[in-house]
Design an enzyme around this catalytic site. Sequence first.
Site: not given
Length: 267
Positions: A161, A18, A92, A198, A39, A165, A65-66, A196
């Site tokens: 966060y 998504r 991502n 989302t 995902d 990043k 699961d990354v 964005v």
Amino acid sequence: MSQFDLKGRKALVTGGARGLGAGMAQALAEAGAAVMIGDLLEEQGRETARAIKATGGQAAFVHLDVSDEAHWLAAVSATHAAFGGFDILINNAGIEVTALVTEIDPDALRRMLDVNIVGTALGMKHAFRAMRPGGLAGQGGVVVNVSSVASTIAFPAIAGYSATKSAVDRLTRVGAMEAGKLGYGVRVNCIYPGLVPTDMGMKLASDVVSAGLFESPDAAVLAIVEQTPLGRLGTVSDMADAVVFLCSDASRFITGAGLPVDGGMGM
């Protein structure tokens, strides 16, 4: 042939069920790439893959699961098995937990570290191993990591966060140097998306209200727009188009770079 033509490329997009990830997967497919959606959200991930196939693209889904290395091994293997290759990774997948510094929850912070940093690092590790000469795919390729404008600005309540990043940015640059020096044939870049609208983006707007920083989500969004020279929020397609560019031959001499896609907010 257009320099943006990705026909014959095989991609894995993490967090592709998504939001930004789904938009990136769709854009890569529209440019001609076969796309594996990775995902935890299985139902939504399979639906995104079906939507891509319904428009003539090639897509599949893998549960990923990354933060789990075994999942990465399976996802890379599944991508290669489904498409006969693997030469694009879009790192991502990410999470954001809003908190003032005085209110940071160590468990939430560790979860962000696991997904945003460990997940990105493991993705690079297994992409390099698969793409380099002698690897499972062995044809070189491209890694695009998704950082954030949060890594370039000081916005309240997102210290954890922002830190994760910023780490994605550093991973990108060191990874690009290693891949180049060791002859892997892999370019590594990242993008810094602006806000964005989302689900994740609008949750942030609500969370900063709960933290006492703004009177309403609309006020929070307005503050961000006011800091953005182009005077608007980003769109999914803004981010997806930048990813297609970095995966394409149009960016063939670009590696180790961070591309702001933030309307000028982070300059």
